[in-house]
Enzyme design. Structure first.
Site, PDB file in Angstrom:
ATOM      1  CG  HIS A 111      -0.497   4.354   2.518  1.00 37.45           C
ATOM      2  ND1 HIS A 111      -1.735   3.924   2.443  1.00 37.45           N
ATOM      3  CD2 HIS A 111      -0.276   4.967   1.302  1.00 37.45           C
ATOM      4  CE1 HIS A 111      -2.175   3.945   1.278  1.00 37.45           C
ATOM      5  NE2 HIS A 111      -1.454   4.674   0.612  1.00 37.45           N
ATOM      6  CG  ASP A 112      -2.745   2.013   5.674  1.00 37.01           C
ATOM      7  OD1 ASP A 112      -3.185   2.089   6.831  1.00 37.01           O
ATOM      8  OD2 ASP A 112      -3.013   3.135   5.026  1.00 37.01           O
TER       9      ASP A 112
ATOM     10  N   GLY B 161       0.035   0.674  -1.186  1.00 37.29           N
ATOM     11  CA  GLY B 161      -0.729   0.583   0.070  1.00 37.29           C
ATOM     12  C   GLY B 161      -1.375  -0.512   0.283  1.00 37.29           C
TER      13      GLY B 161
END
Length: 256
Positions: free
Chosen positions: A119-120, A137
């Site tokens: 994520h991100d 992440g």
């Protein structure tokens, strides 16, 4: 060109000339650009936008919810550019509310089998993830970087442009541009000379980057003092500015 056995949500937007294999699931809020080819048994969830002429092989999972205990189903996004290749069992996750709310992937990247983008993350252009390479992440991977097989990258690290991580490296700090790293934890092992030569860098530029490498890694200077030394080389070799800019904003420190 779309199999009768594919499962496509009515809210998905599929452009012309898209191929979708059997038993592939495409959820709502997914947009897929022209000329993209999607194999069988692929799962794509949104909100997600996938650009033109991408190739997604069987059993890939694209746009799934992030593996974060702080994520509670918020509508975060995944943005993918054009002409990327996602091989078998690649996993790409959406962003979280605790960063930019999206994961972003640029153009012309190769993700080999079993690679993972958490994520991100932000992945630039012309990047290679070899088999089983994974980034946690909030990682940034700049243009033309190469992660070898089984490489693992700690969260919040940055991987500089045209750097190379050898197979099995465990990266806990930022990797400066043009540098080659290996080991657990990863350490710098010279300039990525072979990669730079293949990408058309002239001998005088490579020589200047080698001098810059020695300033950073061989003269026992603090990072700030190394940056000061490098700034004096910017006028003669503009590529040094790329190094200076990267080092100046590093928050985790660099591999040494």
């Amino acid at each position: 060109m779309i199999s009768n056995h594919a499962i496509i949500d009515q809210k998905a937007v599929i452009a012309e000339n898209v191929e979708i294999g059997p038993w592939t699931l495409i959820g709502p809020d997914v947009e897929i650009g022209e000329g993209t080819i999607i194999g069988s048994h692929v799962v794509i969830k949104g909100p997600a936008r996938i650009g033109r002429e991408n190739r997604i092989f069987q059993f890939a999972s694209i746009g799934e919810a992030p593996q974060s205990k702080m994520h509670h189903g918020e509508p975060t996004r995944l943005e993918i550019g054009d002409r990327n290749v996602f091989r078998e069992c690649t996993t790409i996750h959406r962003g979280t509310m605790h960063d930019t709310k999206e994961t972003r992937i640029g153009n012309d990247n190769l993700f080999m089998a079993y690679t993972h983008v958490a994520h991100d993350c932000v992945v630039g252009n012309h990047v290679v993830f070899a088999n089983n390479a994974s980034i946690a992440g909030h990682v940034v991977v700049e243009d033309y970087a190469c992660l070898g097989g089984m490489v693992g990258v700690h969260q919040f690290c940055s991987i500089g442009t045209r750097s190379f991580a050898a197979g099995g490296a465990v990266i806990l700090k930022d990797v400066p541009p043009f540098v080659m790293v290996s080991g657990y934890p990863a350490e710098a092992h010279g300039l990525n000379t072979v990669g730079l030569e293949r990408q058309g860098y002239q001998p005088n530029v490579i020589a200047a980057l080698k001098r810059a490498y020695k300033i950073i890694f061989r003269q026992s200077l603090t990072l700030q003092n190394a940056i000061s030394e490098l700034k004096q080389m910017i006028d003669e070799t503009p590529e040094i500015k790329v190094l200076v800019n990267f080092l100046s904003v590093s928050t985790r420190g660099i591999v040494r």
